[in-house]
Design a protein around this motif. Structure first.
Motif, PDB file in Angstrom:
ATOM      1  N   VAL A 166     -19.094  67.659 -42.222  1.00 29.25           N
ATOM      2  CA  VAL A 166     -19.443  68.180 -40.897  1.00 29.25           C
ATOM      3  C   VAL A 166     -20.943  68.475 -40.822  1.00 29.25           C
ATOM      4  O   VAL A 166     -21.609  68.136 -39.845  1.00 29.25           O
ATOM      5  N   LEU A 167     -21.462  69.109 -41.866  1.00 29.84           N
ATOM      6  CA  LEU A 167     -22.897  69.416 -41.885  1.00 29.84           C
ATOM      7  C   LEU A 167     -23.714  68.139 -41.736  1.00 29.84           C
ATOM      8  O   LEU A 167     -24.676  68.074 -40.971  1.00 29.84           O
ATOM      9  N   LYS A 168     -23.285  67.116 -42.469  1.00 27.35           N
ATOM     10  CA  LYS A 168     -24.027  65.857 -42.398  1.00 27.35           C
ATOM     11  C   LYS A 168     -23.845  65.189 -41.042  1.00 27.35           C
ATOM     12  O   LYS A 168     -24.785  64.613 -40.485  1.00 27.35           O
ATOM     13  N   ALA A 169     -22.623  65.281 -40.505  1.00 27.21           N
ATOM     14  CA  ALA A 169     -22.359  64.652 -39.213  1.00 27.21           C
ATOM     15  C   ALA A 169     -23.241  65.257 -38.125  1.00 27.21           C
ATOM     16  O   ALA A 169     -23.676  64.563 -37.212  1.00 27.21           O
ATOM     17  N   PHE A 170     -23.510  66.549 -38.228  1.00 21.07           N
ATOM     18  CA  PHE A 170     -24.315  67.192 -37.196  1.00 21.07           C
ATOM     19  C   PHE A 170     -25.805  67.116 -37.478  1.00 21.07           C
ATOM     20  O   PHE A 170     -26.594  67.743 -36.788  1.00 21.07           O
ATOM     21  N   GLY A 171     -26.171  66.375 -38.498  1.00 24.85           N
ATOM     22  CA  GLY A 171     -27.590  66.088 -38.693  1.00 24.85           C
ATOM     23  C   GLY A 171     -28.276  66.866 -39.791  1.00 24.85           C
ATOM     24  O   GLY A 171     -29.505  66.838 -39.887  1.00 24.85           O
ATOM     25  N   TYR A 172     -27.504  67.579 -40.616  1.00 22.82           N
ATOM     26  CA  TYR A 172     -28.141  68.215 -41.775  1.00 22.82           C
ATOM     27  C   TYR A 172     -28.440  67.121 -42.798  1.00 22.82           C
ATOM     28  O   TYR A 172     -27.593  66.264 -43.074  1.00 22.82           O
TER      29      TYR A 172
END
Lengths: 459, 249
Positions: free
Chosen positions: A299-305
């Motif tokens: 999720v973190l990566k999906a939102f651009g982290y």
């Protein structure tokens, strides 16, 4: 506070048991650094200061007897900076508080204290007067052990003659930081003491008027020590020279230097062991945590982290443990360091010996701990970062199992399902299973999720 | 161009410039012993402010297509262009920036961070967005202004999904990609969630693609695309978008 940092703190609180365990291990590492290395730094700086202030000699030599006129020839040896000749002897002491005779190591002193090597540091009373033949200064610990104070009388047998000596002061000397009786390895302050007496009194009493039986000298900075020792031995051979020796063989310095080396080694080895354990634990704990937070990573990566931000987030868990460990370790290390230096003060006598807390050492210890923790966490963090978000979003695929040797031989059918489960787990990860194969069946669930075993093996 | 893509263009209307252009997109998963062809030369255009519904059974390739459009995955072959960004040629850093700046995701199982409150889950995104709306405003938009300090475990499934939508829209994304947003919800709760998505599309003008295997939801979209075995098998342009009261499942 950023939401990700709140997550960090709440997750750290959720895993507080593990975090505290790791922090405890880290704290022991940091505590040991501050205790051992701190004690080492305090002792060695006190030693260096003491040696410098009192002009601690570089070379010693005992001999039968030599005329004082030889002093000039010794001083002329290239590399010799300063020379003191003196009279030393061992005499029996009659100490009222001890049933058996005590021993006193008598050392002559002169008035010219500014040129004296191994100058005394008076703890109480005063220095001996050249006009009084019966005045002595005794070593501090001997005086304390036998309750002697300046003004007391000490009876000694010097060269077969009994003499009543007046104690006028107590003192310490860098040559007797650790004073042991002849032939012994431990101090015996009640039955062995150093007695300093004026040269004009001790020389005649020991038939050494105008002569000496010990030489101490300091060397110039670029002196060739071995060459000076050889020349000194040659010069003193006709006078019964017993062989010159350097600081490394001077009994008190030898013991003190050995102790310092030991403390320094322990201050390196013990923290290394504890920090390795902390790194191992962090690898395990973070590996498991990240495995359970697989979708959160996604999720973190999906939102651009970015990978860096996600990696830093999980690395901060390690740093929280280190920070916690550092707080405990610094407090404990500072306290234990003081206690340790106090303990050393009971064995080694220095004019000033106190534990000095070193922020540089503390920062270094915490820095090394943080690096060790980061190294331990890195494997687990790398796995989290390497996971493509689309893949991380999906449940972890089932672990790959194949029929093992036992089953390929057709013997698998002889075992019940639970037995086959154990066997396959053992065959898949023999490394983790080998220490406790019987436990593997009960851990199969966590193994099949592919976290604990692979982490342990990789580590 | 395949007949399907021609019909797509006709269905979408040729006068509009697409925000997404996918051409010949294929995705093959190498599973060791077998290769899974999840997408086979798919062409797709997605237009500004459009609400697109992707229908298909499990394994039809719709999630794979959505992941590629959202920059979560890259195609094995073919090109995907978002405005002037060629996603098929982008590296991981560019894809991360693309996801951060342009895309919002809503997942079937909400995927909220359990240790953060509703407001903090939204802030997780607004913390890194360029011009986000306040988290409170996003939660107000989905009707959860009074539940923002609750943790996910204290919220119902529908409320959690609305938090997930608030989280996705808070950064004012250009495109919102929703993978089975009602898949884990009952009818009434599912309708409330769809109402929020429809509201975001209408009021904010966000381009939305919704994946579902519930054919009834197709009536809500401007267009419906049906997928099967990694290819688009049908395009339908709805004459008008149905209201939520008109659909049942």
């Amino acid at each position: 506070m950023r939401a990700l940092n709140r997550k960090l703190l709440r997750d750290a609180w959720k895993h507080r048991g593990q975090m505290l365990s790791i922090a405890a291990v880290v704290s022991v590492g940091i505590m040991t650094v501050l205790t051992m290395r701190g004690a080492y730094e305090s002792l060695s700086s006190s030693q260096a200061q003491y040696y410098r202030d009192t002009r601690f000699p570089d070379v010693w030599v005992r001999l039968e007897r030599a005329p004082e006129s030889l002093r000039g020839r010794i001083a002329a040896i290239p590399g010799v900076s300063a020379v003191n000749t003196r009279v030393t002897l061992v005499a029996t002491l009659d100490v009222p508080s001890v049933d058996v005779p005590a021993l006193g190591y008598f050392v002559s002193v002169t008035d010219d204290r500014g040129a004296t090597l191994s100058d005394l540091h008076l703890s109480a009373g005063r220095f001996v007067s050249p006009r009084r033949r019966d005045e002595v200064v005794v070593s501090d610990k001997f005086a304390i052990a036998n309750a002697f104070v300046p003004g007391d009388t000490l009876r000694a047998v010097i060269n077969g003659r009994q003499r009543d000596l007046q104690i006028v002061g107590t003192a310490i000397s860098p040559e007797y930081t650790y004073a042991v009786p002849p032939g012994a390895i431990y101090p015996d302050d009640q039955r062995f003491g150093i007695v300093w007496m004026h040269r004009d009194a001790l020389g005649p009493a020991y038939d050494m008027a105008g002569a000496f039986n010990e030489v101490v000298l300091t060397l110039s900075p670029r002196a060739d020590t071995a060459r000076v020792v050889a020349q000194l031995d040659r010069l003193l051979e006709p006078y019964g020279g017993l062989g010159a020796y350097t600081r490394m063989d001077q009994p008190s310095h030898f013991i003190l230097a050995g102790e310092l080396n030991q403390v320094r080694s322990m201050g390196t080895m013990i923290p290394a062991v504890f920090l390795t354990v902390a790194a191992f634990l962090l690898n395990i704990v973070l590996g498991r945590m990240i495995a359970t937070q697989r979708t959160e990573v996604a999720v973190l990566k999906a939102f651009g982290y970015s990978d860096l931000e996600v990696g830093r987030h999980y690395l901060q868990f390690a740093l929280v443990a280190v920070l916690l460990g550092a707080l405990i370790g610094i407090a404990m290390g500072s306290w234990l360091g003081q206690s340790m230096v106090g303990l050393y003060g009971e064995f080694f006598t220095f004019p000033t010996l106190r534990y000095e807390f070193s922020w540089i050492l503390a920062v270094l210890a915490v820095g090394v701990s943080a690096l060790a923790a980061a190294a331990g966490a890195l494997g687990a963090v790398r796995r989290a970062v390497a996971l493509p978000p689309a893949e991380a979003m999906r449940p972890e695929p089932p672990t790959s199992f194949r029929p093992g040797v036992f089953e390929r031989l057709g013997l698998g059918r002889l075992l019940p399902v639970a037995g086959r489960l154990i066997l396959r787990n053992v065959e898949r990860t023999p490394c983790a299973a080998s220490p406790r194969p019987s436990a593997s069946a009960f851990r199969s669930r966590s193994w099949s999720s592919g976290c604990s075993c692979s982490t342990a093996c990789n580590t | 161009m395949t007949p399907v893509s021609e019909s797509l263009r006709a269905a979408a209307g040729t006068q509009r410039v697409p925000v997404f252009r996918a051409r010949g997109v294929s995705k093959v998963y190498d599973m060791g012993e077998v290769k899974v062809h999840a997408l086979k030369a798919v062409d797709l255009d997605l237009f500004q402010g459009e609400l697109l519904v992707l229908l298909g059974a499990s394994g039809s390739g719709k999630s794979t297509l959505l992941n590629i459009l959202g920059g979560l995955d890259v195609p094995t072959s073919g090109t995907v262009v978002y405005r002037d960004h060629d996603l098929s040629a982008a590296d991981e850093r560019e894809l991360t920036r693309y996801r951060r700046e342009h895309v919002g995701f809503v997942f079937q199982f909400y995927n909220l961070i359990p240790s953060l409150t509703a407001r903090e889950n939204v802030e997780l995104v607004t913390d890194i967005a360029r011009a986000p709306m306040p988290a409170t405003q996003a939660l107000d938009l989905v009707g959860l202004a009074d539940r923002m300090d609750h943790f996910p475990a204290q919220l119902s499934g529908g409320e959690q999904q609305r938090v997930a939508i608030a989280r996705a829209v808070a950064k004012r994304p250009d495109v919102l990609l929703c993978d089975e947003p009602t898949g884990a919800l009952d009818l009434e709760t599912g309708k409330r969630v769809l109402a929020v998505l429809e509201q975001v599309n209408r009021e904010v003008g966000t381009t939305i693609a919704i994946i579902t295997h519930n054919a009834a939801i197709g009536a809500l979209g401007d267009r419906v695309i049906r997928m099967s075995s990694g290819v688009i098998v049908e395009h339908v342009r709805n004459e008008r978008r149905a209201s939520l009261d008109e659909i049942q499942w």
